[in-house]
Each structure stands twice: as structure tokens, then as C-alpha cells.
Design a protein around this motif. Structure first.
Motif, short mmCIF file in Angstrom:
data_model
loop_
_atom_site.label_atom_id
_atom_site.label_comp_id
_atom_site.label_asym_id
_atom_site.label_seq_id
_atom_site.Cartn_x
_atom_site.Cartn_y
_atom_site.Cartn_z
N VAL A 195 4.79 -1.84 2.83
CA VAL A 195 4.31 -0.46 2.77
C VAL A 195 5.29 0.37 1.96
O VAL A 195 6.51 0.17 2.03
CB VAL A 195 4.11 0.16 4.17
N ILE A 196 4.74 1.30 1.17
CA ILE A 196 5.54 2.23 0.38
C ILE A 196 5.23 3.62 0.95
O ILE A 196 4.20 4.21 0.65
CB ILE A 196 5.17 2.20 -1.12
N THR A 197 6.09 4.13 1.82
CA THR A 197 5.81 5.36 2.56
C THR A 197 6.58 6.53 1.98
O THR A 197 7.80 6.46 1.80
CB THR A 197 6.13 5.20 4.05
N GLN A 198 5.87 7.61 1.70
CA GLN A 198 6.46 8.80 1.08
C GLN A 198 7.26 9.58 2.13
O GLN A 198 6.70 10.12 3.08
CB GLN A 198 5.34 9.67 0.51
N VAL A 199 8.58 9.65 1.95
CA VAL A 199 9.44 10.28 2.95
C VAL A 199 10.05 11.58 2.44
O VAL A 199 10.66 12.33 3.21
CB VAL A 199 10.56 9.32 3.40
N ARG A 200 9.91 11.87 1.14
CA ARG A 200 10.40 13.14 0.57
C ARG A 200 9.34 13.65 -0.41
O ARG A 200 9.43 13.44 -1.61
CB ARG A 200 11.75 12.94 -0.13
N PRO A 201 8.34 14.35 0.09
CA PRO A 201 7.23 14.76 -0.78
C PRO A 201 7.61 15.81 -1.82
O PRO A 201 7.19 15.73 -2.97
CB PRO A 201 6.20 15.33 0.20
N VAL A 220 0.86 -1.19 0.00
CA VAL A 220 0.00 0.00 0.00
C VAL A 220 0.89 1.23 0.00
O VAL A 220 1.89 1.29 0.72
CB VAL A 220 -0.92 0.01 1.24
N TRP A 221 0.54 2.20 -0.84
CA TRP A 221 1.20 3.50 -0.79
C TRP A 221 0.65 4.31 0.37
O TRP A 221 -0.58 4.47 0.51
CB TRP A 221 0.95 4.28 -2.08
N ILE A 222 1.53 4.82 1.23
CA ILE A 222 1.15 5.73 2.31
C ILE A 222 1.66 7.11 1.91
O ILE A 222 2.85 7.40 1.99
CB ILE A 222 1.72 5.27 3.66
N SER A 223 0.75 7.94 1.44
CA SER A 223 1.10 9.25 0.88
C SER A 223 1.09 10.31 1.97
O SER A 223 0.14 10.42 2.75
CB SER A 223 0.10 9.61 -0.22
N THR A 224 2.16 11.12 2.00
CA THR A 224 2.26 12.19 3.00
C THR A 224 2.00 13.57 2.40
O THR A 224 1.58 14.48 3.11
CB THR A 224 3.64 12.18 3.68
#
Length: 536
Positions: free
Chosen positions: A74-80, A34-38
């Protein structure tokens, strides 16, 4: 053909169909991410200005829901947008945390370091999602810190629409972004690096990319600006790939581009679609080439259309990608955010559409699973699709697919497996084995439970009772006066599994007699132990 023959043929077809469907209903290996978008606080944190405690509470809730529903990554956005959800030496803290760029979490913590710990606790693979070329998400609404790179190096950027982008044609820009990426890779124990679809921007009517001067300066070997732009992105992707292979060769590198590479009307190698902005022609991203060259390990095209779409059918695209993998992995990019919408002539109004796409993925050998965009829409359970996934398609766990081109050597099996029964639960304990020949040790263990020796089958995912990193386990779901056989296998970081396993047999309440001897020594698993139970 007689009527009887027709009926017989139809019956055989249906039997074969349902048998094939049944076999693929519970795959042993499948990417379930799942993409976790920040950016914009889409998924996490739910809003700007949350305290550290609340940020952690929300992220843990996401992880636990995903673990409960048998997801494995999980695919977590760490540099938006040239800002950081981690302690960066180069870029300011992201505004999604405290509402203003440059403000660290309060009380202080490093979100990426902490998220890694929590993901590993739940044995979820963690990919750090980086937006390489998007610098400012909205010039009208984003808060830009005085130390933001766009302030100190304004010549590195171009404005397009309401956003600011790094100019990929400038060599110093590409090197700067690689420096950012290498800090993440070397500082944090991530499982994968992930890019999305923002290379050159999606085209906006009436807008043009202001990079003519850059082309004049650096594009002398190219006939046109389009080929030069594609080469800029190719050069960048290859450089990132080379850096990963040099410093962290077991780290996965994946990209989630626009769903279509090229339409067949433009290129006979393309898909039979009418995708509005294919990546090759509009974003200058030759995604198929990256697979062909082996620069990336997986591609997750954003296939946000239904199987009924007149322009870009999901079925047509997933079949095309299945034929263009060049030995790498394809994961279907599933549009969870569209479920229930009126897009594609109401096709998303049916819950069956979403589930049909999962089965289409499983039908194709080179499609190794799914990544869902994004966490919050999926976990809201639109049209009960999450319930359907959990009850049927994701009923049992699945292991992340292997990548033998990165590492194919399996770990050794666990040692000294022992079992005891007391207080209506069985306690299992084992020891970690020695490192494999490549120096790798097991990352996690899988415990299977069977009723008798004849049923031992580690290919049966319904027999899994736990997937964990610890070397002990308590099974409370046991009945009295029953025999149980436990099998434990080791898995390494790239999900290679031990060829052999440790085994123990135990009975509840009554003493267990020794099992009959194995006739052939080759049948005896390494480190087999027989659990002899003392009465409680």
C-alpha cells in the motif's frame, strides 16, 4: 509459402503465444500496490470528523480487501499538503481527519504508527506517500492553521491557480522538506518513501510561476529559468536519496511522476507520443535522469491513457519506460479511476482494456508490476475488473520484486519445523533462524504444501498456503487419509528468500512411514524434519 506451411506457422505462433501468456499469468514476483489517497478524503478517511474507531474500521476494511485480492503493498498518503497524518514536530494535523487543521484524532492515536502495525499484520509493504511541494490544496476551501508554515514563512511560497506551493528554488525550503522527511523516516518503520507528481505545478493557461526574484538571487549559473528549475528539483531528489542511503539504506525511495518524460518531437530520446504536459518540460522534473543516476529505486509513471489513445498510447509509453530503467524498477501507474469512463474515445468502457495493460506490463522484463490509483475506485469493482484480477491475473499471491542494489543477501531458512494433526487440522510450528551475515533476520515466512516429494517446487505460487510473520500455522483445508509435505522458506524485508527450506511430511489419520532416504546429501534441504503422526 504453401497453404499448409502457413497454417503450421500460424499454429506454432498461437501455441507459443498462449504458452507465453500462460507462463506470465501467475508471476512469482510482481509489485501489486494501491495508492490510498487522503487529500480531499478521496480514499480514507471517507469524510472529515470520523471518530478514531470509524477511521480504523475503514482502513482495516481497505487492507483486508487488498489482502484478500492478493495485493502486496500500500502507498498511503501521510502528508497531503504541509500537514500530517502522523504526530509531527513541525506541521499541524491534517484537516482530513477532524475537519480542521491542527485537530488531533479523537480519541487520540497516531494514524501512521497504527497503520504500520495493521499493514504488517497482513504482510503488506507500506510506503509513506509525501507531497513535498504542495502547501495548500485549495486556498478557497482548505482550512489553514495559524501555525501552518505558510503563515510563519510566507516568503517561501508562491500562489498558482487555487493552490499554494513551496518554492523549490529557495535552498531553505528544500532543507525544510528534507527535515520533514527525515522525521518520518527515523521515527516510523516504513518500507518506502514515495513522492507523486507535484514538483513545479502543472501549467494553467494564463497563469505564471512567480519565482523571477528567486531566479535572480540563486540562478546566476544558469542561462534560463527552466534549466534552473530542473536543477532545483534534481538537487532536492539527490539530497533526499543521499539522506536515505546514509540513515536507512534499506528503505525504498520511489516516485510517481507524470506518465511522459518528453515527447520525441522535443527530444529524440523521448517517447513517440504527444503528451500534453510531460514532466521534463512542464513540471521541471527530469525523471529519466533520476533513474539514470540511481537516485531512486523505482518509478511508477502515471499512465492514465488507453492502448487506443491517439496522443499517448499506454503500450507506447510502457515500452518506452521499459527501455529507460537503467537497472531500477518501473511499475505501471494504472488508472483504476478511469475504468468505465468515456476518456480516450470510449476505450475505458471495455473491461479488457484494464486487463490488457496488466499483461503488457508483464510482457516487459523491466516492468515489475503495477500501482493502482486509487483504492476506492478499484475496490468499487468497475466493470468487474477487480473480480477479473482476483479470478485470473491475481489468483495467487506474488512476492514483491527484489532490489539487489540495496541488499541481495538471503536470510537463513527456518529451524525445527514440526507438524501435528488433530481435530481435522494440521498444526505447523518452526523457529526463526539466526540472523544472516548482514545482521538481517527474516521478516516473514512462506508455507507451501505439496502432495508428494516429486511435486516440490517453490516456484509454484499455487502451492502457497500462507504468507505470514508468525512462526506457527494451522491448516484447516486438509482431507483425511492424505499425505502432505509442507515446505517453509524465510524472506527478509527486501524480499530476498532463503536458498534452502525446512520440510516436513505428515499424514492425516494414519501413521506415516519414514520416507525413502535421499541418495545425494546435496538434495537434502537444511533443517529437514519428518513429521511422524500419532493416531488421533
Amino acid at each position: 509459402m504453401t497453404l499448409i506451411t502457413k497454417y503450421f506457422t500460424l499454429l506454432m505462433f498461437l501455441c507459443g503465444f498462449f504458452e507465453a501468456k500462460g507462463q506470465s499469468l501467475h508471476p512469482r514476483r510482481e509489485m501489486r500496490a494501491v495508492w490510498i489517497s487522503t487529500v480531499g478524503n478521496i480514499d480514507w478517511p471517507s469524510r472529515k470528523g470520523l471518530s478514531t474507531e470509524n477511521q480504523k474500521r475503514e482502513y482495516i476494511a481497505l487492507l483486508e480487501q487488498l489482502q484478500k485480492n492478493n495485493f502486496n503493498a500500500v502507498i498511503t498518503q501521510v502528508r497531503p499538503a504541509a500537514d500530517a497524518i502522523y504526530e509531527s514536530s513541525y506541521e499541524p494535523w491534517s484537516e482530513v481527519l477532524q475537519g480542521k487543521q491542527g485537530l488531533s484524532p479523537k480519541p487520540y492515536y497516531d494514524p501512521l504508527a497504527w497503520m504500520l502495525v495493521e499493514s504488517k499484520k497482513r504482510n503488506l509493504e507500506f510506503h509513506a506517500w509525501v507531497n513535498p511541494f504542495r502547501a495548500v490544496s485549495s486556498l478557497n476551501f482548505s482550512n489553514i492553521h495559524p501555525n501552518h508554515i505558510s503563515k510563519s514563512k510566507p516568503e517561501w511560497f508562491f500562489k498558482y491557480g487555487d493552490r499554494l506551493y513551496f518554492n523549490p528554488g529557495i535552498p531553505e525550503v528544500r532543507q525544510y522538506i528534507i527535515t520533514i522527511i527525515m522525521e518520518i523516516i527515523l521515527k516510523y518503520d516504513i518500507d518506502g518513501l514515495h513522492f507523486d507528481d507535484y514538483f513545479y505545478p502543472y501549467q494553467i493557461t494564463g497563469e505564471r510561476i512567480n519565482d523571477d526574484d528567486t531566479f535572480d538571487k540563486f540562478g546566476e549559473n544558469f542561462r534560463n529559468i527552466e534549466d534552473w528549475r530542473r536543477n532545483n528539483i534534481d538537487t532536492f531528489i539527490q539530497a533526499v536519496s543521499d539522506s536515505i542511503k546514509k540513515h536507512k539504506p534499506r528503505l525504498k525511495f520511489g516516485i510517481s511522476p507524470a506518465g511522459g518524460w518528453r515527447n520525441q518531437s522535443k527530444d529524440p530520446r523521448g517517447s513517440a507520443t504527444r503528451v500534453g504536459q510531460p514532466s521534463y518540460d512542464h513540471l521541471y522534473a527530469d525523471t529519466r535522469k533520476w533513474l539514470e543516476k540511481g537516485w531512486i529505486d523505482y518509478l511508477a509513471p502515471q499512465l492514465y491513457w488507453t492502448t487506443q489513445s491517439k496522443y499517448a498510447s499506454y503500450q507506447t509509453l510502457i515500452e518506452w519506460w521499459n527501455k529507460n530503467t537503467f537497472g531500477r524498477h518501473i511499475y505501471g501507474g494504472q488508472g483504476a479511476f478511469k475504468v468505465g469512463s468515456t476518456d480516450d474515445e470510449f476505450g475505458w468502457r471495455s473491461p479488457e482494456e484494464f486487463l490488457k495493460q496488466i499483461m503488457l506490463n508483464r510482457k516487459h522484463t523491466n516492468v515489475k508490476g503495477s500501482i493502482f490509483f486509487s483504492a476506492k475506485p478499484l475496490l468499487k469493482n468497475p466493470l468487474n475488473v477487480l473480480d477479473s484480477l482476483q479470478e485470473k491475473y491475481y489468483k495467487y499471491p506474488a512476492f514483491v520484486p527484489q532490489m539487489p542494489w540495496k541488499d541481495a543477501l538471503p536470510p537463513l531458512p527456518p529451524k525445527n519445523l514440526k507438524a501435528t494433526y488433530a481435530n481435522k487440522r494440521i498444526a505447523l510450528k518452526w523457529q526463526a533462524p539466526e540472523n544472516a551475515k548482514d545482521g538481517e533476520k527474516p521478516t516473514y515466512y512462506v508455507v507451501f504444501r505439496f502432495d508428494n516429494e516429486l511435486k516440490i517446487n517453490t516456484g509454484d505460487v499455487s502451492a502457497i498456503v500462507t504468507i505470514q510473520r508468525q512462526t506457527d500455522f494451522y491448516d484447516f483445508a486438509v482431507e483425511e487419509k492424505r499425505n502432505y509435505i509442507y515446505v517453509v522458506k524465510s524472506f527478509d524485508r527486501l524480499h530476498n528468500e532463503s536458498r534452502q527450506y525446512a520440510r516436513v511430511k505428515i499424514a492425516t489419520i494414519r501413521k506415516l512411514t519414514m520416507p525413502s532416504p535421499i541418495k545425494d546429501d546435496k538434495q537434502r534441504p537444511e533443517n529437514e524434519q519428518n513429521g511422524i503422526l500419532e493416531e488421533d
